[in-house]
Design a protein around this motif. Structure first.
Motif, PDB file in Angstrom:
ATOM      1  N   THR A  61       0.807  -1.222   0.000  1.00 34.26           N
ATOM      2  CA  THR A  61       0.000   0.000   0.000  1.00 34.26           C
ATOM      3  C   THR A  61       0.843   1.276   0.000  1.00 34.26           C
ATOM      4  O   THR A  61       0.290   2.373   0.072  1.00 34.26           O
ATOM      5  CB  THR A  61      -0.997   0.066   1.179  1.00 34.26           C
ATOM      6  OG1 THR A  61      -0.317   0.375   2.389  1.00 34.26           O
ATOM      7  CG2 THR A  61      -1.787  -1.224   1.322  1.00 34.26           C
ATOM      8  N   ARG A  97       0.263  -1.836  -9.086  1.00 34.02           N
ATOM      9  CA  ARG A  97      -0.936  -1.392  -8.372  1.00 34.02           C
ATOM     10  C   ARG A  97      -0.612  -0.479  -7.183  1.00 34.02           C
ATOM     11  O   ARG A  97      -1.417  -0.322  -6.278  1.00 34.02           O
ATOM     12  CB  ARG A  97      -1.786  -2.592  -7.928  1.00 34.02           C
ATOM     13  CG  ARG A  97      -2.183  -3.499  -9.078  1.00 34.02           C
ATOM     14  CD  ARG A  97      -3.231  -4.507  -8.680  1.00 34.02           C
ATOM     15  NE  ARG A  97      -3.501  -5.454  -9.747  1.00 34.02           N
ATOM     16  CZ  ARG A  97      -4.290  -5.220 -10.809  1.00 34.02           C
ATOM     17  NH1 ARG A  97      -4.875  -4.049 -10.931  1.00 34.02           N
ATOM     18  NH2 ARG A  97      -4.491  -6.146 -11.729  1.00 34.02           N
ATOM     19  N   ALA A 102      -1.449   2.941  -9.287  1.00 30.28           N
ATOM     20  CA  ALA A 102      -2.611   2.553  -8.500  1.00 30.28           C
ATOM     21  C   ALA A 102      -3.806   2.251  -9.405  1.00 30.28           C
ATOM     22  O   ALA A 102      -4.036   2.922 -10.414  1.00 30.28           O
ATOM     23  CB  ALA A 102      -2.976   3.669  -7.522  1.00 30.28           C
ATOM     24  N   ARG A 107      -7.225  -2.528  -5.505  1.00 33.01           N
ATOM     25  CA  ARG A 107      -6.244  -1.959  -4.582  1.00 33.01           C
ATOM     26  C   ARG A 107      -5.430  -3.070  -3.915  1.00 33.01           C
ATOM     27  O   ARG A 107      -5.950  -4.172  -3.682  1.00 33.01           O
ATOM     28  CB  ARG A 107      -6.938  -1.107  -3.523  1.00 33.01           C
ATOM     29  CG  ARG A 107      -7.677   0.098  -4.113  1.00 33.01           C
ATOM     30  CD  ARG A 107      -8.302   0.951  -3.025  1.00 33.01           C
ATOM     31  NE  ARG A 107      -9.088   2.039  -3.570  1.00 33.01           N
ATOM     32  CZ  ARG A 107      -8.575   3.195  -3.984  1.00 33.01           C
ATOM     33  NH1 ARG A 107      -7.280   3.410  -3.890  1.00 33.01           N
ATOM     34  NH2 ARG A 107      -9.362   4.136  -4.479  1.00 33.01           N
TER      35      ARG A 107
END
Length: 262
Positions: A61, A97, A102, A107
């Motif tokens: 992330t 990603r 992104a 996600r």
């Protein structure tokens, strides 16, 4: 399947990061499938000929911005500047990603959840494609035919996972630094470093945490012992998955020693 704590807990690192002022410039690189790989390159201090190379890999992330900021959890801007001061040309890459790549419909955190729920394919593909992208970047970086004195790969969390997988496939990588690689269940095949450790021969620094909820002490020890590398070092911190800033001192010492060795 990977442990629920691994799949969900890694996302605690997804705090905001302000990009620090830096001399980073964009480098055009294309993946095997033709998609752009967002890369920044930072030149070493004191322009030398054929400098050592470092590729830095971020966590789940996160983005390549981590390596331009002094903020938690990685304090990555410090490491980037350490490397530049030591003469490295530094490359920062967004994983699939993540960051400039992104994809709102897929996600990274959602892919991890789906893997836990019994649909590991998209997560595995994200990791495998990121490893291939890093190989493409290496080919681009080393295209001039002159072998650098060192080719370092360093990664934090998922970046450490990718770094181990990359090193197992890439003899062009000479040095490897991995910070708190998560334990990934062997059933995830090529996304699980434990399945590839027999091919990790590089000089290797493994930094782990005694209270890391995503990799037990036993998991980390087995990972370390499985690598046939003749020059490997493990250091454990009394912390959770977010290492204290002092981990950077350990990296600096190890890199300094690596420069002195043949």
């Amino acid at each position: 399947m990977m442990k629920r704590s691994l799949l969900l807990g890694l996302m605690f690192l997804a705090t905001s990061v302000a990009r620090a002022a830096s001399p980073a410039v964009s480098l055009e690189v294309r993946a095997e499938d033709g998609s752009p790989i967002p890369v920044w390159v930072l030149e070493p201090e004191g322009q030398g000929t054929n400098p050592p190379v470092a590729v830095l890999l971020h966590g789940l992330t996160r983005s390549k911005d981590d390596w331009l900021s002094d903020a938690e959890p990685t304090f990555g801007g410090v490491l980037t500047e350490q490397l530049r001061s030591a003469g490295y040309r530094v490359y920062l890459m967004d994983a699939r990603r993540h960051g400039a790549r992104a994809t709102p419909d897929a996600r990274p955190g959602a892919l991890a959840k789906r893997a836990h729920a019994g649909e590991p394919g998209p997560y595995q593909a994200m990791i495998a494609d990121t490893v291939r992208d890093a190989q493409v970047l290496l080919t681009k970086v080393l295209a001039n035919g002159k072998k650098p004195p060192r080719v370092l790969v360093a990664g934090y969390s998922m970046g450490a996972q990718v770094g181990l997988l990359l090193a197992s496939r890439e003899p062009r990588v000479t040095h490897l630094v991995t910070m708190v690689p998560p334990h990934v269940d062997p059933v995830l095949g090529d996304a699980a470093p434990v399945n590839r450790m027999g091919k990790v021969h590089q000089s290797w620094l493994l930094l782990s945490a005694n209270q890391d909820p995503f990799s037990t002490e036993e998991d980390t020890r087995k990972l370390f012992e499985a690598a046939p590398s003749k020059r490997k070092t493990r250091r454990a911190f009394d912390s959770g998955h977010a290492l204290p800033r002092e981990y950077l001192d350990e990296v600096r010492r190890w890199l300094s020693e690596a420069q002195r060795l043949p």
